[in-house]
Design an enzyme around this catalytic site. Structure first.
Site, PDB file in Angstrom:
ATOM      1  N   ASN A  17      65.202  42.586  19.481  1.00  0.00           N
ATOM      2  CA  ASN A  17      63.784  42.108  19.445  1.00  0.00           C
ATOM      3  C   ASN A  17      63.445  40.702  19.868  1.00  0.00           C
ATOM      4  OD1 ASN A  17      61.194  42.178  18.333  1.00  0.00           O
ATOM      5  ND2 ASN A  17      61.725  42.285  16.143  1.00  0.00           N
ATOM      6  N   TRP A  18      62.921  40.719  20.792  1.00  0.00           N
ATOM      7  CA  TRP A  18      62.536  39.365  21.208  1.00  0.00           C
ATOM      8  C   TRP A  18      61.503  38.537  20.538  1.00  0.00           C
ATOM      9  CZ3 TRP A  18      62.592  39.574  27.453  1.00  0.00           C
ATOM     10  CH2 TRP A  18      63.807  39.918  27.969  1.00  0.00           C
ATOM     11  N   LYS A  19      60.605  39.457  19.850  1.00  0.00           N
ATOM     12  CA  LYS A  19      59.571  39.225  19.181  1.00  0.00           C
ATOM     13  C   LYS A  19      58.502  38.365  19.921  1.00  0.00           C
ATOM     14  CE  LYS A  19      62.061  38.986  14.874  1.00  0.00           C
ATOM     15  NZ  LYS A  19      62.392  38.382  13.491  1.00  0.00           N
ATOM     16  N   HIS A  52      58.292  46.981  10.728  1.00  0.00           N
ATOM     17  CA  HIS A  52      58.905  45.616  10.964  1.00  0.00           C
ATOM     18  C   HIS A  52      58.491  44.976   9.738  1.00  0.00           C
ATOM     19  CE1 HIS A  52      60.668  41.738  11.730  1.00  0.00           C
ATOM     20  NE2 HIS A  52      61.998  42.311  12.291  1.00  0.00           N
ATOM     21  N   GLU A  89      57.851  42.010   9.537  1.00  0.00           N
ATOM     22  CA  GLU A  89      56.601  41.051   9.785  1.00  0.00           C
ATOM     23  C   GLU A  89      55.600  41.739   9.977  1.00  0.00           C
ATOM     24  OE1 GLU A  89      60.106  38.248  11.836  1.00  0.00           O
ATOM     25  OE2 GLU A  89      59.050  39.381  13.214  1.00  0.00           O
ATOM     26  N   GLU A  99      66.428  46.019   7.375  1.00  0.00           N
ATOM     27  CA  GLU A  99      66.380  44.375   7.244  1.00  0.00           C
ATOM     28  C   GLU A  99      66.090  43.898   6.011  1.00  0.00           C
ATOM     29  OE1 GLU A  99      63.129  43.688  10.170  1.00  0.00           O
ATOM     30  OE2 GLU A  99      61.654  45.008   8.786  1.00  0.00           O
ATOM     31  N   GLY A 144      65.540  35.443  10.007  1.00  0.00           N
ATOM     32  CA  GLY A 144      65.153  33.883  10.370  1.00  0.00           C
ATOM     33  C   GLY A 144      65.315  33.053   9.251  1.00  0.00           C
ATOM     34  N   SER A 197      69.918  38.825  10.432  1.00  0.00           N
ATOM     35  CA  SER A 197      70.712  37.495  11.063  1.00  0.00           C
ATOM     36  C   SER A 197      72.019  38.179  11.355  1.00  0.00           C
ATOM     37  CB  SER A 197      70.657  36.514   9.995  1.00  0.00           C
ATOM     38  OG  SER A 197      69.535  36.033   9.719  1.00  0.00           O
ATOM     39  N   GLY A 244      67.542  40.000  16.197  1.00  0.00           N
ATOM     40  CA  GLY A 244      66.362  38.904  16.464  1.00  0.00           C
ATOM     41  C   GLY A 244      66.657  37.930  17.319  1.00  0.00           C
ATOM     42  N   GLY A 245      66.987  36.608  16.619  1.00  0.00           N
ATOM     43  CA  GLY A 245      67.244  35.255  17.455  1.00  0.00           C
ATOM     44  C   GLY A 245      68.341  35.507  18.385  1.00  0.00           C
TER      45      GLY A 245
END
Length: 250
Positions: A9-11, A96, A98, A168, A174, A213, A234-235
């Site tokens: 997921n590049w967000k 998600h 977010e 998640e 994050g 993470s 994610g990151g």
């Protein structure tokens, strides 16, 4: 056997040029991906068409980060599930944390989104997870059970069989914090048990991804757990080197 899935997921990251470079690096390292692992890249909406052009002759699939709760109409700024399917998306992330927290998405909205995604043949990656205060209060099982029972557990078995679940822990997104492999396995097993109340044996065949993470240093330990079938990354998905290292961890 549950399908093994690794979704990146590049967000809200990368320009189109940066996204193309990232995809090109993944293609260059595609042979490093184990044959039994389905890799999915989930770029911003603006990148979907061009990313598809790069990936259409490869085994990496494409997903979207969200879809509208409605099929079409006067909903400025929204992107429908049918639009996503028209640019060859195969997956879509729904629920998600977010989206729940920043945009107020509740069970009613998420059920509408699930219906739209399934109607056009997209595979939903449906997210559940607890906040830090819920983890510390020991109420995380109740929170996750409620998130499931108000949404995916209401699907008919045929539709449910097309859904992927992602756990998640919100406190690990994050933040650099990560659930231990034992903590993650405990919740994944609980999710599968909760789904079995509604769907029986289908729950044993449902892919449940870990989404907090996950990185090259902990991926192998996480993926070795009985009920962890992959990752929603994610990151680390913004680095082809890291993402491919996580894929190798299977």
């Amino acid at each position: 056997m549950c399908k093994k899935i690794l979704a990146g997921n590049w967000k809200m990251n990368t320009t189109i040029e940066q996204g193309i470079s990232l995809v090109a690096a993944l293609i260059a390292g595609e042979k490093e991906i184990p044959a039994h692992v389905q890799v999915v890249v989930v770029p911003p909406f603006t990148h979907l068409h061009i990313v598809h052009q790069y990936l259409k002759n490869h085994g990496i699939m494409i997903g979207a980060q969200n879809c509208a709760a409605h099929a079409k109409g006067a909903y400025t700024g929204e992107v429908s599930a049918e639009m996503l399917a028209s640019v060859s998306c195969q997956y879509v992330i729904i629920g998600h944390s977010e989206r729940r927290e920043y945009y107020g998405e509740n069970a009613q909205i998420l059920n509408q989104k699930l219906a739209q995604a399934l109607r056009v043949g997209l595979t939903p990656i449906f997210c559940v997870g607890e906040r830090l205060e819920e983890r510390e209060a020991g109420s995380y099982f109740a929170v996750i059970a409620s998130q499931l029972r108000e949404t995916v557990a209401m699907l008919n078995p045929s539709d449910f069989s097309k859904v992927v679940i992602a756990y998640e822990p919100v406190w690990a997104i994050g933040t650099g914090k990560t659930a231990t492999a034992e903590q993650a396995q405990e919740v994944h097993a609980f999710i599968r048990k909760t789904l079995a109340e509604s769907f029986g044996i289908l729950a044993a065949q449902t892919s449940i991804l870990y989404g907090g993470s996950c990185k090259p240093s902990n991926a192998a330990e996480l993926f070795a757990q009985n009920d962890i079938d992959g990752g929603l990354i994610g990151g680390a998905s913004l680095s082809a080197e890291d993402f491919l290292a996580i894929a190798r961890a299977f």
